[in-house]
Design a protein around this motif. Structure first.
Motif: not given
Length: 352
Positions: A30-35, A53-57, A68-72, A74-81
């Motif tokens: 239902t939603a996607v995001a990418d840098v 526009e952002t993973g947090e949004a 589901v986090v499939c980003s680079w 080094p960004t995993h921590e911020q999105y998982v937290l």
């Protein structure tokens, strides 16, 4: 219907979107995001999902039940937290995070939440062959395990691949598999450097890793990442009374012109296609049934990071390097990962 938001719409992200959109049951993206917002918008338009526009949004959006986090990496921590803070289940492709400290912050956040939300994408636990091997080991028919021989061979790797990635990006799959296969922790690592392949450029390729488990089992892992002939994953357990090994590379053997040949997979996508499907279907089913994941945990992601770091230290020093884990939180002591596929079908064309 589980409503999922995907952060990271590169190759692996788009593949997971494809499987959740056209292969698996009980799920809707239902939603996607990418840098790269242009790519995200294009992917979202194809499936009728908004691009944030952002993973947090995306995580904060009420239309998203799970992430589901499939980003680079080094960004995993911020999105998982952020997902934990929102109280939403999150499937994170490996690595859980790129440092031990980051993994520990995730553990602390999940423990403070009070129940599991995080699953890490170690798909070998969902492969039919590995599951059959673990089941065979569990019957006791080969006796107590003594050793395991593994090989992880790639036809080639991209130009940005560095020598440490043979451990942190390649052998990390064996690291998690071994811990799961034997229900045991790796306590020390050694790395041997054979004669260097002329096909590996500046890489030290191949490598031979030796893992010591707390039970005394020894596991050797060969990584060869420029072997040209294909993607070849091998594993054999040596027991007191026999051996058990992964099956043939292919279900079909071709005999022609005086030769018998087993076709070799071209890459990881071909070899583990079904494992990814099973992994995601079981994650979806677990969330719909009980609201929390039961697959590889944040603790598993942390342990893999610690062993990987020990492997890199052993590669650089040539020494045997002990693996030192923090005390395991009780939250993860009580978790039991699913060992066999559940009743939910994973069938091509069984769209949500």
């Amino acid at each position: 219907m589980l409503q999922v938001g995907v952060i990271g719409t590169g190759m692996i992200g788009q593949d997971h979107i494809r499987r959740m959109t056209s292969v698996l049951a009980g799920v809707r993206v239902t939603a996607v995001a990418d840098v790269d917002t242009t790519v995200a918008a294009s992917v979202g338009a194809r499936i009728g999902a908004p691009a944030f526009e952002t993973g947090e949004a995306l995580i904060a959006d009420p239309s998203v039940d799970a992430i589901v986090v499939c980003s680079w990496g080094p960004t995993h921590e911020q999105y998982v937290l952020a997902a934990i803070a929102a109280g939403k289940p999150v499937f994170c492709e490996k690595p859980l995070a790129t440092t031990q400290d980051a993994c520990l912050r995730i553990l602390d956040a999940e423990v403070a939440h009070g129940s599991r939300l995080v699953q890490v994408g170690y798909m070998r636990r969902y492969d039919d062959a590995y599951r059959a091997l673990k089941a065979t080991l569990g019957t006791g028919q080969i006796g107590a395990p003594l050793m395991m021989h593994c090989a992880h061979r790639n036809a080639s790797v991209p130009g940005f691949y560095e020598k440490e990635m043979a451990i942190t990006d390649t052998a990390v799959h064996e690291i998690d598999m071994v811990r799961w296969m034997f229900d045991d922790e790796i306590t020390a690592v050694r790395v041997l450097t054979p004669r260097r392949s002329s096909l590996g450029g500046e890489l030290q390729d191949p490598l031979m890793l030796l893992f010591e488990l707390s039970s005394g089992v020894l596991v050797d892992v060969e990584t060869s990442v420029n072997i040209r002939y294909g993607y070849d994953i091998r594993g054999e357990i040596v027991g007191e009374e026999g051996t058990a090994a992964l099956g043939s590379l292919s279900p079909v053997q071709v005999r022609k012109a005086g030769f018998a040949a087993d076709p070799v997979p071209a890459d990881w996508r071909e070899r583990f296609l079904r494992a990814y499907d099973v992994e995601f279907q079981e994650w979806i089913d677990a969330l719909r049934a009980g609201g929390r994941p039961v697959g590889p945990s944040a603790w598993d992601g942390y342990a893999a990071a610690v062993v990987s770091d020990a492997g890199v230290a052993a590669l650089r020093s040539g020494d045997r390097v002990p693996v030192v884990l923090t005390e395991k939180p009780k939250l993860y002591e009580t978790e039991v990962a699913a060992l066999a596929p559940n009743a939910s079908a994973v069938a091509a064309g069984d769209a949500a």
